[in-house]
Every structure is written in structure tokens, then in C-alpha cells.
Design an enzyme around this catalytic site. Structure first.
Site, PDB file in Angstrom:
ATOM      1  N   GLY A  18      41.053  35.871  56.911  1.00 19.10           N
ATOM      2  CA  GLY A  18      39.725  35.635  56.365  1.00 19.10           C
ATOM      3  C   GLY A  18      39.192  34.235  56.590  1.00 19.10           C
ATOM      4  N   ASP A  38      49.974  29.875  52.514  1.00 20.36           N
ATOM      5  CA  ASP A  38      49.643  31.232  52.085  1.00 20.36           C
ATOM      6  C   ASP A  38      50.930  31.918  51.641  1.00 20.36           C
ATOM      7  OD1 ASP A  38      48.394  33.832  51.787  1.00 20.36           O
ATOM      8  OD2 ASP A  38      46.899  33.185  53.253  1.00 20.36           O
ATOM      9  N   ASP A  62      53.218  30.037  46.594  1.00 20.03           N
ATOM     10  CA  ASP A  62      52.375  30.571  45.538  1.00 20.03           C
ATOM     11  C   ASP A  62      51.710  29.376  44.869  1.00 20.03           C
ATOM     12  OD1 ASP A  62      51.224  31.533  43.198  1.00 20.03           O
ATOM     13  OD2 ASP A  62      52.817  32.980  42.813  1.00 20.03           O
ATOM     14  N   SER A 141      31.302  30.016  44.999  1.00 18.81           N
ATOM     15  CA  SER A 141      30.683  31.302  45.355  1.00 18.81           C
ATOM     16  C   SER A 141      29.227  31.300  44.939  1.00 18.81           C
ATOM     17  CB  SER A 141      31.408  32.450  44.653  1.00 18.81           C
ATOM     18  OG  SER A 141      30.690  33.663  44.793  1.00 18.81           O
ATOM     19  N   TYR A 154      35.684  36.221  37.668  1.00 18.54           N
ATOM     20  CA  TYR A 154      35.524  35.552  38.963  1.00 18.54           C
ATOM     21  C   TYR A 154      34.392  34.523  38.910  1.00 18.54           C
ATOM     22  CZ  TYR A 154      34.369  34.931  43.902  1.00 18.54           C
ATOM     23  OH  TYR A 154      34.087  34.391  45.138  1.00 18.54           O
ATOM     24  N   LYS A 158      34.550  30.402  39.342  1.00 19.52           N
ATOM     25  CA  LYS A 158      33.815  29.661  40.366  1.00 19.52           C
ATOM     26  C   LYS A 158      32.857  28.642  39.748  1.00 19.52           C
ATOM     27  CE  LYS A 158      35.809  31.461  43.887  1.00 19.52           C
ATOM     28  NZ  LYS A 158      36.700  30.652  44.753  1.00 19.52           N
ATOM     29  N   PRO A 184      29.719  30.543  49.622  1.00 19.45           N
ATOM     30  CA  PRO A 184      29.349  31.581  50.595  1.00 19.45           C
ATOM     31  C   PRO A 184      28.632  32.741  49.905  1.00 19.45           C
ATOM     32  CG  PRO A 184      31.729  31.129  50.567  1.00 19.45           C
ATOM     33  CD  PRO A 184      31.151  30.563  49.324  1.00 19.45           C
ATOM     34  N   SER A 185      28.037  33.588  50.732  1.00 27.06           N
ATOM     35  CA  SER A 185      27.551  34.884  50.277  1.00 27.06           C
ATOM     36  C   SER A 185      28.693  35.888  50.447  1.00 27.06           C
ATOM     37  CB  SER A 185      26.335  35.307  51.100  1.00 27.06           C
ATOM     38  OG  SER A 185      25.805  36.532  50.603  1.00 27.06           O
ATOM     39  N   LEU A 186      28.394  37.162  50.299  1.00 26.57           N
ATOM     40  CA  LEU A 186      29.383  38.200  50.587  1.00 26.57           C
ATOM     41  C   LEU A 186      29.707  38.138  52.079  1.00 26.57           C
ATOM     42  CD1 LEU A 186      31.009  40.726  49.723  1.00 26.57           C
ATOM     43  CD2 LEU A 186      28.964  42.073  50.273  1.00 26.57           C
TER      44      LEU A 186
END
Length: 256
Positions: A18, A38, A62, A141, A154, A158, A184-186
Site C-alpha cells: 500500500g 512491518d 509490532d 486522514s 478511526y 486520526k 489522503p482520501s480513500l
């Protein structure tokens, strides 16, 4: 190649896929030595670094566990001696309406989306302060500027990221460290393509198109639309920009 990026060391969380993967690859192109963090291997980003002749380090971690973050930071310092750039990208976005959210659900979202940014900053900010140079980019977001159902925990996390960004920027300014947030947007990623709750009877594709049609730029956002902002905010061109929240969302949120 970005101005001032050459031979800098960047730690990018959530870099196995991503947005994090795209950010790592762009910073490699800018001349940065990357550390991909990650829960699984960042194979594509590592292959890209190898092909470009850039040194890279891939670490399983983690980021909600302090001991694992400390161990990861130790590996970074042993390998590169420093971290110049921190991109706090990793996040989770479970779709749950408020009456379905348990305290454990709430705490998990806060741990990954907000607490981890605190832990990563605690691990790497002292070195940035000593060198009097650093760049921190936090992923927030655009849902913070919208009315969105099914994402109470969520959106709250954010909002916390934006507050954390502004407050940390205030304290880090005297050290030459900038701290900024991107909204960001979706965006079309493997994670967003697997949403488990979509309004009405829409398919994933219809949901993406619905959001895109609300934007000023009426197409689905891709990870490639965000890499330029990260490149800029981590460069020497960003020496006097800090504490800001940049909406990279195709104009979906036109007033924030």
C-alpha cells in the site's frame, strides 16, 4: 532526486504494501537509504532498493509493543547510525458502527494509529535533536474533515494524529526538525479494497467511484498520488514548513 535527500536514512512503517510501500520506493528514488518496518517482509520495496543500488534494511516489528520498537531502533542505529526521516504510515481502519465497537476494539485502533507514532518518535527524535535536523511525516486522514459512518474510533485516532503533529512540531522547531501530517482520501490499496462494510448494496468499485465523484478531481486516488507530498515534506525544501496538515485528497475536503 529530492533536494537534500542523498544518503539520508528513512524509517517507514507499514512498508510491506500500500502507501508505505509506495513511500519507501519513492524515497529510494530520491537517494534515501530506507528502513522498511512491518509485520511482514517489504519484498517489493527491498527489490526496488536493490535494483537502484541503495542500501536498505527490512525489520519485522509490532509497532504497538515498546520493546519491539526499541529493538528495531537499535537495529537501525547499529546499521546506519541514525534516522533522519520518520514516516509514520502504518494504520488500521476497521469498519464498525459505534454500537459494535468494544473497548478492546477502541484501544487496538488507538494503539496502532496513534500510540505507535509516539513510540516511534520517542525512539528516533533524540538523535534528530542531537544532529539538529529531522523530518517527521504522519499519516492522518481526510475523514477528520468529513462526516463518515462506521469509523468513530478511526476518525478519533486520526484527529489525535493531527493534534500530535501540531504539538510535536511546536517543541521540535528549535532543533531544525519539521513535523507535518498528510490526509489522503480513500486510496486504492490492498487494505481498502478489502473493506468489510460498504454503504447500502454497493460493490467496492462502486464505493470508490462514489467517493471519487465527490472530489474536485474525479478519479480514484492511487498511492502514486501521495508520494510527491512525502518526498517534498522530507526534503530540504521543507525547512520552514511544520505543524501543517496537508490534504492530498483530490479536493474532497475543500475547507478544513
Amino acid at each position: 532526486m529530492g533536494k537534500g535527500h542523498q544518503d539520508k536514512v528513512a524509517v517507514i512503517t507499514g512498508a510491506a504494501s500500500g502507501l508505505g510501500e509506495a513511500f519507501a520506493m519513492r524515497l529510494v528514488d530520491d537517494g534515501v537509504r530506507v528502513v522498511t518496518v512491518d509485520l511482514k517482509p517489504a519484498e517489493k520495496a527491498l527489490a526496488h532498493a536493490k535494483a537502484a543500488g541503495r542500501e536498505a534494511l527490512d525489520v519485522r516489528c509490532d509497532i504497538t509493543v515498546p520493546e519491539q520498537v526499541d529493538a528495531m531502533a537499535k537495529q537501525v542505529h547499529e546499521r546506519f547510525g541514525r534516522c533522519d526521516i520518520l514516516v509514520n504510515n502504518a494504520g488500521i481502519y476497521p469498519n464498525q458502527y459505534f454500537d459494535q465497537i468494544t473497548l478492546a476494539d477502541w484501544r487496538r485502533v488507538m494503539a496502532v494509529n496513534l500510540d505507535a507514532m509516539f513510540l516511534l518518535a520517542k525512539a528516533f527524535v533524540p538523535g534528530m535533536q542531537q544532529r539538529r535536523w529531522g523530518r517527521i511525516v504522519n499519516l492522518a486522514s481526510n475523514t477528520f474533515g468529513m462526516v463518515v459512518e462506521g469509523l468513530v474510533h478511526y476518525v478519533a485516532s486520526k484527529a489525535g494524529v493531527i493534534g500530535f503533529t501540531r504539538a510535536l512540531a511546536t517543541e521540535m522547531g528549535p532543533y531544525g526538525i519539521t513535523v507535518n501530517a498528510i490526509c489522503p482520501s480513500l486510496t486504492r490499496t490492498p487494505g481498502t479494497l478489502s473493506f468489510n462494510q460498504i454503504p447500502g448494496e454497493m460493490t467496492s468499485q462502486q464505493f470508490f467511484e462514489l467517493v471519487a465523484n465527490l472530489q474536485a478531481i474525479k478519479r480514484v486516488e492511487e498511492p502514486s498520488d501521495l508520494v510527491g507530498a512525502v518526498s517534498f515534506l522530507t526534503s530540504d525544501d521543507c525547512t520552514f514548513i511544520t505543524g501543517q496538515t496537508l490534504y492530498v485528497d483530490g479536493g474532497l475536503v475543500r475547507a478544513a
